[in-house]
Design an enzyme around this catalytic site. Structure first.
Site, PDB file in Angstrom:
ATOM      1  N   ARG A  11      38.235  31.145  54.565  1.00 49.41           N
ATOM      2  CA  ARG A  11      38.784  32.382  55.100  1.00 49.41           C
ATOM      3  C   ARG A  11      37.650  33.199  55.705  1.00 49.41           C
ATOM      4  NH1 ARG A  11      41.389  35.275  50.277  1.00 49.41           N
ATOM      5  NH2 ARG A  11      41.736  36.879  51.862  1.00 49.41           N
ATOM      6  N   LYS A  81      42.337  31.182  41.739  1.00 50.42           N
ATOM      7  CA  LYS A  81      43.541  31.922  41.349  1.00 50.42           C
ATOM      8  C   LYS A  81      44.574  31.994  42.479  1.00 50.42           C
ATOM      9  CE  LYS A  81      41.621  36.534  42.307  1.00 50.42           C
ATOM     10  NZ  LYS A  81      42.544  36.910  43.384  1.00 50.42           N
ATOM     11  N   ASP A  82      44.138  31.741  43.731  1.00 49.83           N
ATOM     12  CA  ASP A  82      45.077  31.761  44.863  1.00 49.83           C
ATOM     13  C   ASP A  82      45.792  30.430  45.059  1.00 49.83           C
ATOM     14  OD1 ASP A  82      44.299  34.367  45.473  1.00 49.83           O
ATOM     15  OD2 ASP A  82      42.749  33.717  46.882  1.00 49.83           O
ATOM     16  N   SER A 127      47.659  44.311  41.954  1.00 52.89           N
ATOM     17  CA  SER A 127      48.100  43.289  41.011  1.00 52.89           C
ATOM     18  C   SER A 127      49.094  43.826  39.982  1.00 52.89           C
ATOM     19  CB  SER A 127      46.870  42.714  40.284  1.00 52.89           C
ATOM     20  OG  SER A 127      47.237  42.048  39.104  1.00 52.89           O
ATOM     21  N   ARG A 129      49.918  42.285  37.386  1.00 48.58           N
ATOM     22  CA  ARG A 129      49.289  41.933  36.099  1.00 48.58           C
ATOM     23  C   ARG A 129      48.404  43.073  35.598  1.00 48.58           C
ATOM     24  NH1 ARG A 129      44.170  40.779  35.360  1.00 48.58           N
ATOM     25  NH2 ARG A 129      43.827  40.516  37.592  1.00 48.58           N
ATOM     26  N   ARG A 130      47.566  43.596  36.503  1.00 48.89           N
ATOM     27  CA  ARG A 130      46.688  44.702  36.113  1.00 48.89           C
ATOM     28  C   ARG A 130      47.508  45.952  35.801  1.00 48.89           C
ATOM     29  NH1 ARG A 130      42.859  43.134  40.968  1.00 48.89           N
ATOM     30  NH2 ARG A 130      41.318  41.810  39.914  1.00 48.89           N
ATOM     31  N   ARG A 151      46.065  47.264  49.076  1.00 50.25           N
ATOM     32  CA  ARG A 151      45.627  45.984  49.625  1.00 50.25           C
ATOM     33  C   ARG A 151      44.320  46.198  50.356  1.00 50.25           C
ATOM     34  NH1 ARG A 151      48.699  41.477  52.319  1.00 50.25           N
ATOM     35  NH2 ARG A 151      46.587  40.725  52.001  1.00 50.25           N
ATOM     36  N   ARG A 157      38.885  48.733  49.389  1.00 50.61           N
ATOM     37  CA  ARG A 157      39.359  49.205  48.085  1.00 50.61           C
ATOM     38  C   ARG A 157      38.377  50.180  47.445  1.00 50.61           C
ATOM     39  NH1 ARG A 157      43.044  44.532  45.381  1.00 50.61           N
ATOM     40  NH2 ARG A 157      43.790  43.598  47.311  1.00 50.61           N
ATOM     41  N   CYS A 244      50.974  33.441  41.524  1.00 50.18           N
ATOM     42  CA  CYS A 244      49.751  34.211  41.316  1.00 50.18           C
ATOM     43  C   CYS A 244      49.955  35.712  41.488  1.00 50.18           C
ATOM     44  CB  CYS A 244      48.626  33.719  42.234  1.00 50.18           C
ATOM     45  SG  CYS A 244      48.881  34.104  43.978  1.00 50.18           S
TER      46      CYS A 244
END
Length: 319
Positions: A11, A81-82, A127, A129-130, A151, A157, A244
């Site tokens: 990427r 993780k992706d 996330s 999850r976070r 994002r 960020r 994910c």
């Protein structure tokens, strides 16, 4: 005649280029061959939607995999993780190098730790999850925070904090370490507070299954302990039938007595985004000596979590 350069698909982001650059250096040392980085734009890079909305799974890897299958690159580097948990029939995960720090970290204004954030602090993360775990931690400590979906790359960020738009953001330690920005961290979050994403901090090096010679060379970069740990974590994710972008955290720790590694502990968590309900469990057993044993450990813990109601929590997505 000089051998052709190996083409490494990556990427375009600063983090991806840094990660791929490290792998390229390792492959050059290993093979004596030149390695060229081939920059590829993925859907996840161009979409402005939040990952929870576009599904998350595979959005950063499909274009890289397509380039591999078309023969435009020889191998590719992903953040593990992706990577979708299902195996691709025509590709091989040739190596999982030694893992970076898997933890999440806080980048807050005025050098604050999480416990020092003011009441109602706005904390940015992309996330679910976070969000689930940060909100649960805040609730259990009598704090009130607002988790704000964001994002963008690392600089974007961190910029939300430095510009005063947010009180703090939560990022992966590995990404900051790899681009030399760990100086902005105000607190490393304990995995007892926030479990990372399955595979967080690890890299995945893929090539085509047909290129057995290259796969054998790349396998020299594989770290067996990292491989079994992330295999167990990703098996848990797969058994929960989650992607994910789901609010699932997992971490496999290798436990030692100061001399030898003798056990592996796998921890998992699932929660709803507001943190009002979490299912958090762990299991410990001998260090897996095979892919199948690592997979079995993840499935075992997932079954226990599903029995405790994990499936219902995963259905409650952050909007």
């Amino acid at each position: 005649m000089t051998e052709k350069a190996l083409r490494l698909g990556t990427r375009r982001s600063k983090l991806a280029m840094a990660q791929s650059g490290h792998v390229a250096d390792a492959v050059r040392q290993l093979t004596g061959r030149r390695v060229e980085l081939v920059e590829i734009t993925t859907y996840g890079d161009t979409s402005r939607e939040h990952l929870a909305q576009i599904g998350g799974t595979g959005v950063f890897v499909v274009a890289l995999r397509d380039a591999l299958l078309r023969g435009e690159v020889d191998f590719a580097v992903h953040s593990l993780k992706d990577l979708p948990t299902a195996r691709h029939p025509d590709l091989v995960l040739a190596a999982v190098p030694v893992r970076e720090d898997p933890r999440d970290v806080l980048v807050a204004r005025d050098g604050l730790t999480f416990a020092e954030l003011p009441d109602g602090a706005r904390v940015g993360t992309g996330s679910p999850r976070r969000m689930a775990q940060l909100n649960a931690y805040a609730r259990s400590h009598g704090m009130t925070i607002e988790t704000v979906p964001i994002r963008g790359n690392i600089d974007t960020r961190v910029g939300y904090v430095t510009k005063g738009e947010l009180d703090a953001v939560v990022l992966a330690a590995a990404g900051l370490n790899r681009i030399g920005r760990s100086d902005v961290v105000t607190e490393s979050l304990s995995v007892d507070t926030v479990l990372p994403a399955p595979g967080q901090g690890a890299l995945a090096i893929e090539c085509t299954a047909a290129n057995a010679d290259l796969a054998a060379v790349l396998a020299e970069l594989d770290d067996p302990f990292t491989r079994v740990a992330v295999t167990a974590e990703r098996s848990l994710l797969a058994a929960l039938e989650a992607g994910c972008s789901a609010p699932v955290g997992a971490l496999a720790d290798l436990l030692d007595d100061g001399q030898t590694v003798h056990e592996m502990r796998l921890r998992g968590v699932v929660g709803n985004p507001d943190g009002s309900s979490l299912v958090q469990l762990s299991t410990t057993g001998p260090v897996p000596t095979s892919h199948d044993e690592a997979m079995a450990l993840g499935r075992e813990l997932a079954d226990e979590m599903l029995a405790k109601g994990a499936a219902g929590l995963m259905g409650e997505r952050a909007l």
